[in-house]
Design an enzyme around this catalytic site. Structure first.
Site, PDB file in Angstrom:
ATOM      1  N   HIS A   6       0.837  -1.209   0.000  1.00  0.00           N
ATOM      2  CA  HIS A   6       0.000   0.000   0.000  1.00  0.00           C
ATOM      3  C   HIS A   6       0.870   1.257   0.000  1.00  0.00           C
ATOM      4  O   HIS A   6       0.626   2.195  -0.775  1.00  0.00           O
ATOM      5  CB  HIS A   6      -0.898  -0.029   1.238  1.00  0.00           C
ATOM      6  CG  HIS A   6      -1.697   1.209   1.453  1.00  0.00           C
ATOM      7  ND1 HIS A   6      -3.025   1.320   1.089  1.00  0.00           N
ATOM      8  CD2 HIS A   6      -1.369   2.409   2.022  1.00  0.00           C
ATOM      9  CE1 HIS A   6      -3.469   2.528   1.413  1.00  0.00           C
ATOM     10  NE2 HIS A   6      -2.472   3.200   1.980  1.00  0.00           N
ATOM     11  N   GLU A   7       1.889   1.266   0.828  1.00  0.00           N
ATOM     12  CA  GLU A   7       2.762   2.443   0.909  1.00  0.00           C
ATOM     13  C   GLU A   7       3.597   2.602  -0.360  1.00  0.00           C
ATOM     14  O   GLU A   7       3.796   3.729  -0.844  1.00  0.00           O
ATOM     15  CB  GLU A   7       3.669   2.343   2.137  1.00  0.00           C
ATOM     16  CG  GLU A   7       2.935   2.225   3.467  1.00  0.00           C
ATOM     17  CD  GLU A   7       1.919   3.337   3.702  1.00  0.00           C
ATOM     18  OE1 GLU A   7       2.076   4.428   3.114  1.00  0.00           O
ATOM     19  OE2 GLU A   7       0.961   3.110   4.451  1.00  0.00           O
TER      20      GLU A   7
ATOM     21  N   HIS B  24       1.510   4.205  -2.947  1.00  0.00           N
ATOM     22  CA  HIS B  24       1.452   5.662  -2.771  1.00  0.00           C
ATOM     23  C   HIS B  24       2.632   6.331  -3.474  1.00  0.00           C
ATOM     24  O   HIS B  24       2.475   7.330  -4.169  1.00  0.00           O
ATOM     25  CB  HIS B  24       1.489   6.015  -1.282  1.00  0.00           C
ATOM     26  CG  HIS B  24       0.151   6.045  -0.617  1.00  0.00           C
ATOM     27  ND1 HIS B  24      -0.949   6.676  -1.154  1.00  0.00           N
ATOM     28  CD2 HIS B  24      -0.261   5.535   0.579  1.00  0.00           C
ATOM     29  CE1 HIS B  24      -1.982   6.559  -0.337  1.00  0.00           C
ATOM     30  NE2 HIS B  24      -1.600   5.854   0.714  1.00  0.00           N
TER      31      HIS B  24
ATOM     32  N   GLU C  69      -6.351   6.719  -1.045  1.00  0.00           N
ATOM     33  CA  GLU C  69      -6.275   5.524  -0.202  1.00  0.00           C
ATOM     34  C   GLU C  69      -6.875   4.322  -0.926  1.00  0.00           C
ATOM     35  O   GLU C  69      -6.332   3.215  -0.869  1.00  0.00           O
ATOM     36  CB  GLU C  69      -6.996   5.763   1.125  1.00  0.00           C
ATOM     37  CG  GLU C  69      -6.302   6.748   2.041  1.00  0.00           C
ATOM     38  CD  GLU C  69      -4.873   6.339   2.367  1.00  0.00           C
ATOM     39  OE1 GLU C  69      -4.626   5.142   2.631  1.00  0.00           O
ATOM     40  OE2 GLU C  69      -3.990   7.220   2.331  1.00  0.00           O
TER      41      GLU C  69
END
Length: 296
Positions: A144-145, A148, A223
């Protein structure tokens, strides 16, 4: 290069849109007649609007390390740290970005990514997250990071913040000048009075509040995209679903206010969902379930 072009194009677009709207409505002529130099005000608004967000972006890594006490893993001290570094390296290679710095900080379950450039970002996880999740779930959070970073979310968020700041600064001063001119001062007087300063202050608060809704909305959308990015990097949305379900069952690790939008979890603040930087966990899990249900 693409993000630099986007930055310049955004600045130009703001100036063109504001100029066009003002000219169509005849406000430009009226404001100039009232004593405001519209082009100069546009430049001033752009400088003020973007300077803060750009500086914040450029110093985001050292500020994140300082505010969270994150320790960059230069030489892994144990098998867990070695696994973290290797996992981030593998995910970064899949995402096509440079190897980020990997850090660990003391705190309840959370994680974040930051940095002005895709190829020199920072990915940090808390000790609480490492201790409360299995490795598959931690890998999903790391994915997830990394998503980003690969999506350029830190830069885009800075651009969005700069745009809305520009509108806030510009419109607050236009309204302030008209209020001061029409309501509080006679046409024979020149300069600005207390009405201008009070109105600008109030308008910046009101417009800034409205602008924060726009920024928070964008933050929530990114997100969802980062969750989907994690699913893509891991080849399945299931690990991210499990990680989110795990996070939903524990208090989110508190992060410094300036870093709250960059955490893996959080509820935002203000008056409710409109001001939240993160969607509810159930919505994020549902979005991943819908992603899983789509035919390949």
């Amino acid at each position: 290069m693409k993000r630099i072009i986007l930055f310049l194009a955004t600045n130009l677009a703001v100036m063109l849109v504001l100029s066009l709207v003002l000219n169509v409505l005849g406000v430009g002529r009226a404001v100039t007649g009232a004593g405001i130099n519209v082009p100069a005000l546009l430049v001033f608004s752009l400088v003020v609007g973007f300077t803060g967000s750009i500086i914040s972006l450029l110093i985001s890594k050292p500020m994140a390390k300082w505010s969270t006490g994150a320790r960059v893993i230069d030489n892994p001290a144990n098998s867990t740290e070695l696994w973290l570094v290797n996992t981030v390296r593998q995910l970064a290679e899949r995402a096509g970005i440079g190897m980020p710095e990997v850090a660990v900080y003391e705190g309840e379950p959370n994680a974040f990514a930051t940095g002005a450039f895709k190829n020199s970002a920072l990915v940090a996880v808390s000790t609480g997250l490492i201790e409360s999740m299995n490795r598959e779930e931690v890998e999903a959070v790391l994915g997830h990071e990394i998503a980003h970073v690969a999506n350029g979310d830190m830069v885009t968020l800075a651009l969005i913040q700069g745009v809305v700041n520009t509108f806030v600064v510009f419109m607050a001063r236009v309204v302030g000048f008209f209020v001061d001119k029409v309501l509080l001062r006679s046409n024979s007087e020149r300069g600005i009075g207390i009405g201008y300063m009070v109105t600008v202050f109030v308008c910046e608060l009101v417009f800034g509040l409205l602008a924060s809704i726009i920024v928070a909305w964008f933050s929530r959308q990114r997100e969802f995209r980062a969750d989907a990015g994690s699913a893509n990097l891991l080849g399945s949305p299931v690990p991210m679903q499990r990680a989110l379900a795990r996070l939903a069952g524990v208090p989110a690790g508190e992060m410094p206010k300036a870093m709250s939008a960059f955490g893996i979890s959080g509820t935002g603040g203000g008056w409710g969902a409109l001001f939240s930087t993160h969607p509810p966990m159930e919505q994020r899990i549902a979005a991943l379930q819908n992603l899983q249900a789509r035919p390949a």
